[in-house]
Scaffold this motif. Structure first.
Motif, mmCIF file in Angstrom:
data_model
loop_
_atom_site.group_PDB
_atom_site.id
_atom_site.type_symbol
_atom_site.label_atom_id
_atom_site.label_comp_id
_atom_site.label_asym_id
_atom_site.label_seq_id
_atom_site.Cartn_x
_atom_site.Cartn_y
_atom_site.Cartn_z
ATOM 1 N N PHE A 174 0.706 -1.203 -0.081
ATOM 2 C CA PHE A 174 0.044 0.062 0.030
ATOM 3 C C PHE A 174 0.890 1.117 0.050
ATOM 4 O O PHE A 174 1.943 1.165 0.559
ATOM 5 N N PRO A 175 0.398 2.383 -0.650
ATOM 6 C CA PRO A 175 1.177 3.531 -0.401
ATOM 7 C C PRO A 175 1.592 3.987 0.971
ATOM 8 O O PRO A 175 0.577 3.617 1.986
ATOM 9 N N GLY A 176 2.711 4.526 1.277
ATOM 10 C CA GLY A 176 3.017 4.671 2.581
ATOM 11 C C GLY A 176 3.534 6.089 2.977
ATOM 12 O O GLY A 176 4.116 6.077 3.989
ATOM 13 N N GLY A 177 3.068 6.924 2.069
ATOM 14 C CA GLY A 177 3.708 8.279 2.415
ATOM 15 C C GLY A 177 4.536 8.996 1.328
ATOM 16 O O GLY A 177 5.543 8.180 0.947
ATOM 17 N N ASN A 178 3.873 10.137 0.778
ATOM 18 C CA ASN A 178 4.637 10.693 -0.398
ATOM 19 C C ASN A 178 5.756 11.934 -0.025
ATOM 20 O O ASN A 178 5.166 12.872 0.826
ATOM 21 N N MET B 161 -3.454 3.339 7.094
ATOM 22 C CA MET B 161 -2.298 3.220 6.249
ATOM 23 C C MET B 161 -2.566 4.276 5.334
ATOM 24 O O MET B 161 -1.702 5.220 5.070
ATOM 25 N N LYS B 162 -3.664 4.171 4.449
ATOM 26 C CA LYS B 162 -4.038 5.169 3.513
ATOM 27 C C LYS B 162 -4.179 6.915 4.079
ATOM 28 O O LYS B 162 -3.314 7.790 3.450
ATOM 29 N N LEU B 163 -4.522 6.898 5.121
ATOM 30 C CA LEU B 163 -4.633 8.365 5.719
ATOM 31 C C LEU B 163 -3.406 8.941 6.335
ATOM 32 O O LEU B 163 -2.701 9.932 6.013
ATOM 33 N N SER B 164 -2.454 7.919 6.767
ATOM 34 C CA SER B 164 -1.066 8.368 7.284
ATOM 35 C C SER B 164 -0.253 8.485 6.242
ATOM 36 O O SER B 164 0.709 9.365 5.910
ATOM 37 N N ALA B 165 -0.331 7.927 5.031
ATOM 38 C CA ALA B 165 0.662 8.124 3.731
ATOM 39 C C ALA B 165 0.324 9.528 3.246
ATOM 40 O O ALA B 165 0.871 10.324 2.854
ATOM 41 N N TYR B 166 -1.109 9.871 3.032
ATOM 42 C CA TYR B 166 -1.728 11.400 2.700
ATOM 43 C C TYR B 166 -0.934 12.370 3.459
ATOM 44 O O TYR B 166 -0.322 13.295 2.957
ATOM 45 N N ASP B 167 -1.095 12.066 4.701
ATOM 46 C CA ASP B 167 -0.785 12.978 5.864
ATOM 47 C C ASP B 167 0.810 13.393 5.543
ATOM 48 O O ASP B 167 1.330 14.332 6.014
ATOM 49 N N MET B 168 1.654 12.049 5.395
ATOM 50 C CA MET B 168 3.027 12.048 5.179
ATOM 51 C C MET B 168 3.361 13.111 4.136
ATOM 52 O O MET B 168 4.278 13.989 3.986
ATOM 53 N N PRO C 155 -9.255 33.865 -3.927
ATOM 54 C CA PRO C 155 -8.593 34.115 -5.110
ATOM 55 C C PRO C 155 -7.115 34.538 -5.075
ATOM 56 O O PRO C 155 -6.777 35.033 -3.992
ATOM 57 N N PHE C 156 -6.278 34.074 -6.118
ATOM 58 C CA PHE C 156 -4.978 34.316 -5.883
ATOM 59 C C PHE C 156 -4.165 33.640 -4.837
ATOM 60 O O PHE C 156 -3.152 34.126 -4.386
ATOM 61 N N GLY C 157 -4.917 32.684 -4.207
ATOM 62 C CA GLY C 157 -4.457 32.007 -2.855
ATOM 63 C C GLY C 157 -3.747 30.606 -3.244
ATOM 64 O O GLY C 157 -3.096 30.482 -4.352
ATOM 65 N N MET C 158 -3.783 29.900 -1.945
ATOM 66 C CA MET C 158 -2.858 28.668 -2.027
ATOM 67 C C MET C 158 -3.544 27.491 -3.057
ATOM 68 O O MET C 158 -4.699 27.374 -3.071
ATOM 69 N N THR C 159 -2.515 26.582 -3.422
ATOM 70 C CA THR C 159 -2.935 25.603 -4.110
ATOM 71 C C THR C 159 -3.220 24.379 -3.215
ATOM 72 O O THR C 159 -3.268 24.763 -2.091
ATOM 73 N N ALA C 160 -3.820 23.383 -3.663
ATOM 74 C CA ALA C 160 -4.224 22.298 -2.482
ATOM 75 C C ALA C 160 -3.231 21.692 -1.718
ATOM 76 O O ALA C 160 -3.527 21.910 -0.442
ATOM 77 N N PRO C 161 -2.215 21.378 -2.259
ATOM 78 C CA PRO C 161 -1.214 20.894 -1.242
ATOM 79 C C PRO C 161 -0.793 21.990 -0.332
ATOM 80 O O PRO C 161 -0.307 21.794 0.961
ATOM 81 N N GLU C 162 -0.613 23.324 -0.888
ATOM 82 C CA GLU C 162 -0.253 24.190 0.007
ATOM 83 C C GLU C 162 -1.216 24.494 1.094
ATOM 84 O O GLU C 162 -1.029 24.615 2.406
ATOM 85 N N GLN C 163 -2.491 24.472 0.729
ATOM 86 C CA GLN C 163 -3.782 24.967 1.682
ATOM 87 C C GLN C 163 -3.805 23.839 2.710
ATOM 88 O O GLN C 163 -4.310 23.897 3.927
ATOM 89 N N TYR C 164 -3.681 22.257 2.164
ATOM 90 C CA TYR C 164 -3.750 21.580 3.052
ATOM 91 C C TYR C 164 -2.612 21.528 4.218
ATOM 92 O O TYR C 164 -2.682 21.285 5.274
ATOM 93 N N GLY C 165 -1.431 22.095 3.592
ATOM 94 C CA GLY C 165 -0.347 22.270 4.549
ATOM 95 C C GLY C 165 -0.694 23.347 5.705
ATOM 96 O O GLY C 165 -0.610 23.177 6.995
ATOM 97 N N TRP C 166 -1.350 24.418 4.953
ATOM 98 C CA TRP C 166 -1.852 25.224 5.834
ATOM 99 C C TRP C 166 -2.901 25.021 7.219
ATOM 100 O O TRP C 166 -2.696 25.125 8.403
#
Lengths: 361, 361
Positions: free
Chosen positions: A147-151, A267-274, B114-125
């Motif tokens: 399974f994917p384990g974090g990117n 597993m899936k959630l902790s991978a995305y979270d990583m 508008p003119f804000g964060m992309t998805a991985p940036e915003q999940y980071g926030w």
């Protein structure tokens, strides 16, 4: 009035047994699973993924799923995860699929590929394309589920003691670089090798290697590589490195349905979270890099070097596909998927980022 | 030998009660929660997030957490989710935070800007920055908890009956566009409005509106907008639209610890999954667009129009921040986070995508 309805079952014991036949089994038992990780104790980010996984599985199962983790310091076999999970010495492993390329060639394609997909593209391939199905085809004959384990997100091209100005500069270069990228560099005359994370600094310091790639700003700076190899190259070879949870199939099958789902989801959630954690740490560490480590020289490989890498890469992919129908199936699937997804990546996030340049002057 | 250890507790009934004091409560009760969604029955992607959430919560809890979903067809109040969850008529809602801007101004900032964060940036926030903490500050006074509910990725700029060539073309334009972007267009003379998804096509057909933005290729094409408004603009206004799970705080507190964690994890995972599903569907639908709908004209807003939008946006942000210290806190936090994360976005994924151009000719 709150609509939360608590259905209290009368004559609890008996009725509960009837209503929750699975639960009656599960609630009586604690499942203790052993997990081995490639990483050393308290290794940041990479080690957070299995730790988070174990914690949320424990909490969601109310303690019925207890997963203990042995680090490389304990089991002494950072690259032995595949064998130890296969044999059942461990129930679960946390590592990276491309570490097993010497054992099972097709495991190589489920981590990241040079000039390949970015993280959201690759997650799309895994979960909405044929990625998971193809990974199962590769691992099932060994009694394993992967399974994917974090990117890590985009990885940097690595730390070099000397600048790379021409393709000739790669000849004879001893570099720690795993996966398909190692084969690409070998074709161009370099000497790629893989070395466990805990031994990387020493290998670079003692000139066992001339260069190495590890991850990116999220993890590299605390390793101290910049002190002995100041040239830091941008990425080409691992655009979306996905770590791996490996599960012994017998363990998987013995779990009751609810705990199996809890394990899958954890597993899936902790991978995305990583992935999000890595993105965050990369930004934060990059921001401090210039002030904390002014001697680091950020470089991009010259276009002729990148072109040579791409050519070698394409030739090696064609060779690999010609040798094995399953390899061909995997590589064709990735190529097709990337072609479709990349058009969207370019019209969406990339076009947006570029349009901001034009209005910010 | 497999290391899976099944610890069977002797004299099950009594010992189980001791070992699993929480479980003894939880296992006796089925928690039936009611969820209301803004979307119509079987609405794709947006509706998949709450459906997936309910399904995995049910499976992980072995049926102890039963979440039923009422669509807009049933409750008839697509924009009444906030009130219905607040009052306890529903335990959970699935909607979008910026729909409540007329009710609680600061809810506006937790969807996309508008003119804000992309998805991985915003999940980071949200998860690694201050996003979740600030969202709690905004929602807690209303007895509500808000969680990310699925990201659409970059949204397209919308469908227009007439081309937009100058800023003047925006004057008097009746457009369905929610969130902060609506305020930006209003400042430039347009007449923004919000209309429930189920009524969009008719509103555009009957000229109640001249233009609308909905999502992107993942969802727009099946709505048929292109038949009556052929100009399809690229995005600027919603770079990472995050939907929302709203939970009544009393419901949340009444759940036993394990089910609360199951609910939290199910929401978080189904949100991430929706981002990947959206990315996938965007790529797939974009690929078929040109062949299936050759009359669609993909356009980018001219630079002077984008510049005017950016200027209006910045002025409105400054005004909003000046009015309310919590607004200022939220906007400062987003600005700082984006600044740090964006440097990494540009050096990683963007630089990678651009470098591929130089070697592909």
């Amino acid at each position: 009035m709150n609509s939360l309805k608590i259905t209290t079952l009368v004559a609890a014991a008996a009725v509960t047994m009837t209503t929750f036949s699975m639960s009656s089994t599960a609630a009586d038992r604690v499942y203790k699973l052993k997990m081995a990780e490639t990483w050393t104790t308290n290794f940041p980010i990479f080690g957070d993924a299995p730790r988070n996984m174990a914690r949320i599985a424990n909490e969601m199962s109310n303690g019925r799923l207890k997963i203990t983790i042995d680090s490389a310091n304990k089991h002494k076999a950072p690259f032995g995860i595949f064998d130890m999970v296969r044999s059942g010495q461990y129930d679960i492993g946390h590592s990276a699929s491309y570490y097993w390329k010497g054992k099972v060639a097709n495991t190589l394609y489920f981590t990241t590929m040079p000039f390949g997909m970015t993280a959201p593209e690759q997650y799309g391939w895994f979960y909405e394309g044929d990625g998971m199905k193809l990974m199962e085809k590769v691992y099932k004959p060994f009694g394993l589920l992967s399974f994917p384990g974090g990117n890590t997100g985009m990885q940097m091209g690595g730390w070099f003691k000397k600048e790379i100005n021409t393709v000739d500069d790669l000849k004879g270069l001893k570099m720690r670089i795993p996966g398909f990228a190692g084969e690409v560099l070998a074709k161009l005359g370099a000497k790629p090798t893989n070395i466990p994370p805990g031994e990387l600094y020493t290998a670079l310091e003692r000139n066992t290697i001339d260069a190495l790639e590890w991850v990116g700003p999220s993890l590299d700076l605390r390793m101290g590589f910049h002190k002995i190899a100041p040239y830091y190259y941008t990425g080409w070879h691992e655009p979306a490195t996905e770590l791996q949870f490996l599960v012994n199939e017998r363990t998987w099958k013995r779990l009751p349905d609810d705990l199996r789902e809890i394990l899958r989801v954890s597993m899936k959630l902790s991978a995305y979270d990583m992935y999000i954690q890595s993105y965050h740490e990369s930004g934060v560490n990059w921001a401090t890099m210039k002030t904390d480590f002014p001697n680091i020289q950020v470089k991009t490989f010259p276009t002729p070097v990148l072109k040579a890498m791409k050519k070698a890469n394409d030739e090696l992919l064609a060779e690999a596909a010609a040798k094995d129908p399953l390899t061909k199936e995997i590589l064709d699937s990735q190529k097709e998927y990337m072609k479709t997804a990349r058009v969207w990546t370019n019209i969406s996030d990339r076009a947006y980022l570029e349009s901001l340049d034009s209005i910010s002057e």
